[in-house]
Design a protein around this motif. Structure first.
Motif, mmCIF file in Angstrom:
data_model
loop_
_atom_site.group_PDB
_atom_site.id
_atom_site.type_symbol
_atom_site.label_atom_id
_atom_site.label_comp_id
_atom_site.label_asym_id
_atom_site.label_seq_id
_atom_site.Cartn_x
_atom_site.Cartn_y
_atom_site.Cartn_z
ATOM 1 N N THR A 11 0.406 -1.273 0.281
ATOM 2 C CA THR A 11 0.085 0.075 0.586
ATOM 3 C C THR A 11 0.814 1.296 -0.158
ATOM 4 O O THR A 11 2.015 1.307 0.597
ATOM 5 C CB THR A 11 -1.287 0.423 1.271
ATOM 6 N N SER A 12 0.342 2.671 -0.466
ATOM 7 C CA SER A 12 1.260 3.341 -0.439
ATOM 8 C C SER A 12 0.383 4.627 -0.396
ATOM 9 O O SER A 12 -0.943 4.478 -1.015
ATOM 10 C CB SER A 12 1.611 3.650 -1.714
ATOM 11 N N ARG A 13 1.211 5.852 -0.188
ATOM 12 C CA ARG A 13 -0.434 7.271 -0.026
ATOM 13 C C ARG A 13 1.116 8.274 -0.004
ATOM 14 O O ARG A 13 2.338 8.015 0.018
ATOM 15 C CB ARG A 13 -1.192 6.672 1.332
ATOM 16 N N ARG A 47 4.156 0.507 2.408
ATOM 17 C CA ARG A 47 3.938 -0.451 3.832
ATOM 18 C C ARG A 47 3.395 -1.760 2.165
ATOM 19 O O ARG A 47 3.616 -1.646 1.459
ATOM 20 C CB ARG A 47 2.736 -0.036 4.306
ATOM 21 N N SER A 59 8.816 5.539 4.641
ATOM 22 C CA SER A 59 7.607 7.230 4.484
ATOM 23 C C SER A 59 8.958 8.506 4.860
ATOM 24 O O SER A 59 9.896 7.967 6.085
ATOM 25 C CB SER A 59 6.999 7.360 6.303
ATOM 26 N N GLU A 95 11.117 9.269 7.335
ATOM 27 C CA GLU A 95 10.135 9.514 9.255
ATOM 28 C C GLU A 95 10.700 7.604 9.745
ATOM 29 O O GLU A 95 11.307 7.198 10.342
ATOM 30 C CB GLU A 95 8.887 9.832 8.815
ATOM 31 N N ASP A 96 9.756 6.714 8.600
ATOM 32 C CA ASP A 96 9.720 6.025 8.931
ATOM 33 C C ASP A 96 10.898 4.810 7.793
ATOM 34 O O ASP A 96 10.673 5.364 6.795
ATOM 35 C CB ASP A 96 8.407 5.226 9.019
ATOM 36 N N VAL A 140 9.519 6.553 13.764
ATOM 37 C CA VAL A 140 8.630 8.085 14.288
ATOM 38 C C VAL A 140 7.754 7.499 15.530
ATOM 39 O O VAL A 140 7.312 6.359 14.928
ATOM 40 C CB VAL A 140 7.749 8.818 13.469
ATOM 41 N N PHE A 143 -2.923 11.567 -2.783
ATOM 42 C CA PHE A 143 -2.858 10.304 -4.110
ATOM 43 C C PHE A 143 -2.408 9.101 -3.432
ATOM 44 O O PHE A 143 -1.904 9.412 -2.260
ATOM 45 C CB PHE A 143 -1.988 10.461 -5.224
#
Lengths: 450, 266
Positions: free
Chosen positions: A34-36, A68, A79, A97-98, A119, A450
């Motif tokens: 998954t991605s955002r 992820r 991230s 971040e991650d 994070v 997105f």
């Protein structure tokens, strides 16, 4: 350097799904991915300060990507975010971040390992969050919600009773991102790279053994958490010089007055948090104590370094900090929500001046109202206010409106207003909320998701 | 949570099916409660459930907006179920998770995970009147529907589209956005086919219609149970509509208890 970081992170973003799919294929396991992401146009305008050195307007482009990938009992999380500012180049940067691999095992998956940048957010509060101290912050982001930078971490986790227990090892120190001299949130001068102060002296190396543990339990309907940290502080640097000389008839002067650095001290922190719902009200509490490493090294505090009454520091003072509050939600028959937030925070074991030098918030009351329309566009109005109970002239006001636009866009606009007297007992304060005096600003952000 | 909501409504409707055992000595309240308990019994034993869910919001002009979620529910013996809903769209809330531990008595325990902040936030479950994601469903419609939270009253037998139903009135014991609900419970499926919601002025506010029923066989227990895979909610006061759909629904799933804990949210 920023461009290198940005290119590296972009490549990582691109390669991550491919590599993880390859790993999944290698072990013949089903892979989910998954991605955002978001790209945000940011604009902020400060009230003019009659200082030609500082930028009173900022126009930037912020982007964040999160992915992820999971296969079997493994998760690969990534991230990162970056910002390019058209007006103030010193604001442009990119950071992780991650970026960690997690693995859970055991008959009931009761054990877990995580390796990489993470994070953390252990806080239960909305305005004051004394417990939330692991990650370094970008102090040039919104004062209400400072952006975090990932912390390189080795974590072991196991389920215990009605909760879990975690052990952490942090092998390096990455200092926070401090505003430049041209920044309205800055101190007026550019800072050189951070130094770490341990009991055996000042160090320039980023390597530093740091540890932590955390126990979380769900008891009697309450979330209760206890933690202990032994790490390098990220919030209370002493800014100045540690290399200086005494010159007869002149006084103590730095060896190189141009090189002003933030000095971060080793600190132990132990505390607990609690949150529990009582009907429509959620009660929240955070309390802790911090004790700093003793060092013979003295830091000559900037910017008073050339005058006879120069001030030295052996580091921040040991102190306690507590915060507690209520979060009350009133549901209206229209389907709208009115959320009332009330929090109080205070420092313990310090005198009035030490409190001001230690934190922006020393003895403060927060009151907030959030009106949620709960409609298709998630319209929301948020009003926040923080009042200093020690100095009636000090307060912070915020007003924000936000909503979704055409499903994949979002807009938020508002203002932040700071007020402080600037003078106390005949001296310039320059600390606490006074450091943000006259930095009132308006902002408009438009985000494409997105 | 949605599954729990559906289950509650379904259970209530299912209760009506037990009309054949109606006793003349029962008061309408006793019979109403008996039907509600039968619906719950008929819907228990599903062990665990997973599904993808879709919410379609339809405004007064017919313009549609779609929201997507995934959900898991773990059945808990002797208490309310535990459910985890993960929001997939719209993009700004993607990854947000809501964990609910339903309680048969007292307030549910509820947590919200906000991925942008990496924060698990404890939230009050007592505010159930809020609209769910801007739809015509409220959290009350979709949340825990434990029998113990309502007073029931059997009204009559009836038929809806040639299907025999019990008509049962349900009144919330605690603060609610509704004064009452009139439930039409299929005698065959022991699930609601239609629910009429009345606002606090006793005026009809919304009508929920349950569609696309499917009978599920739970292999481990050998039990079969009915589930509606679409609920149409019409707000007759503002003429807006919402559809709630379940896709790829699986019952009888062996789920890990750990996945329904606060520490597993991030």
């Amino acid at each position: 350097m920023q461009k290198v970081v940005f290119i590296f992170t972009s490549l990582f973003f691109f390669l991550l799904p491919t590599s993880s799919y390859a790993v999944g294929a290698l072990f013949q396991q089903e892979v989910s991915h998954t991605s955002r992401g978001e790209v945000r146009f940011e604009s902020r305008h400060f009230l003019k300060d009659d200082n030609l050195e500082t930028e009173d307007a900022g126009v930037g482009l912020f982007s964040r990507l999160e992915t992820r990938t999971s296969w079997g009992d493994f998760d690969l999380n990534f991230s990162g975010y970056g910002r390019v500012d058209h007006k103030d180049e010193s604001r442009s940067f990119a950071t992780l971040e991650d970026a960690y691999l997690s693995y859970r095992y055991g008959s009931a998956f009761e054990y877990g390992l995580k390796l990489g940048y993470q994070v953390f957010n252990w806080s239960v509060m909305d305005a004051f969050y004394p417990i939330d101290r692991i990650n370094s912050r970008n102090f040039d982001s919104s004062p209400e919600q400072l952006e975090k930078m990932g912390e390189l971490t080795v974590e072991f986790n196991m389920d215990v009773w009605d909760g879990d227990f975690s052990l952490y090892y942090f092998p390096s120190f990455q200092g926070p991102r401090l505003p430049s001299s041209s920044n309205r949130f800055g101190s007026g001068f550019n800072l050189y790279s951070a130094r770490v102060v341990e009991s055996d002296g000042v160090k320039s190396s980023r390597g530093a053994d740091q540890f932590g543990l955390r126990l979380y339990q769900f008891i009697g309907g309450a979330d209760i958490e206890f933690h202990y940290l032994n790490h390098i502080d990220r919030f209370n640097p002493i800014v100045g010089y540690h290399e200086f000389s005494e010159v007869p008839l002149v006084g103590i002067i730095p060896d190189n007055s141009d090189i002003i650095r933030p000095y971060f001290y080793r600190v132990q922190q132990s505390g607990l948090s609690l949150q529990k719902a009582f009907g429509p009200t959620v009660f929240k509490f955070e309390g802790l104590y911090r004790w700093y490493a003793e060092s013979d090294e003295k830091v000559l505090i900037a910017p008073n370094s050339i005058v006879q009454n120069s001030e030295f520091s052996n580091g921040p003072k040991d102190h306690g900090e507590i915060a507690f509050g209520l979060d009350y939600t009133y549901g209206l028959f229209s389907g709208h929500d009115l959320n009332i937030l009330l929090e109080y925070s205070t420092l313990l074991g310090l005198n009035r001046r030490e409190r001001q030098e230690t934190s922006i918030f020393q003895n403060d009351l927060f009151f907030g109202l959030r009106y949620s329309f709960n409609d298709i566009n998630s319209k929301e109005i948020l009003m926040t206010s923080i009042f200093d109970l020690e100095r009636s002239e000090e307060f912070l006001l915020g007003l924000k409106y936000s909503q979704r636009l055409a499903e994949v866009w979002g807009i938020d606009l508002g203002l932040q207003w700071f007020n402080a007297s600037g003078v106390e007992e005949g001296r310039q304060v320059g600390a606490g909320l006074d450091s943000l005096k006259n930095d009132q600003y308006f902002f408009l952000n438009i985000t494409r998701y997105f | 949570m949605l599954k729990t909501v559906y289950l509650s409504i379904f259970t209530t409707l299912l209760l009506g099916l037990s009309g054949l055992v109606h006793s003349e000595s029962q008061t309408p309240e006793e019979r109403g409660l008996e039907i509600a308990l039968k619906v719950r019994e008929a819907n228990d034993g599903f062990i665990g459930e997973t599904s993808d869910m879709q919410m379609v919001l339809i405004d007064a002009y017919g313009v549609e907006t779609v929201r997507e979620m995934s959900g898991m529910t773990l059945e808990v013996t002797g208490d309310g179920d535990r459910s985890l809903m993960t929001f997939q769209s719209p993009a700004d809330v993607q990854g947000t998770k809501m964990l609910t531990w339903s309680r048969r008595e007292g307030s549910d325990d509820q947590w919200l995970y906000l991925p942008a902040l990496r924060r698990v936030r404890r939230i009050s479950s007592s505010n159930r009147m809020s609209s769910f994601m801007g739809s015509e469903f409220s959290f009350e419609d979709l949340g825990s529907q434990e029998v113990e939270r309502y007073d029931f009253k059997y009204l009559k037998d009836a038929e809806i589209e040639d299907e025999a139903v019990y008509v049962v009135e349900r009144r919330p014991k605690d603060r609610s956005g509704y004064s009452k609900m009139i439930m039409y419970i299929s005698k065959e499926k022991l699930s609601p086919l239609r629910v009429e919601y009345f606002d606090r002025r006793e005026e009809m506010l919304k009508i929920a219609t349950f569609r696309n029923f499917k009978q599920y066989q739970i292999e481990k227990t050998g039990k079969s149970t009915w589930r509606s895979n679409e609920i149409h909610m019409l707000n007759i006061q503002n003429e807006k509509q919402s559809l709630f759909r379940w896709n790829d629904r699986k019952l009888g799933q062996e789920l890990r208890e750990r996945d329904f804990t606060q520490q597993a949210l991030n």
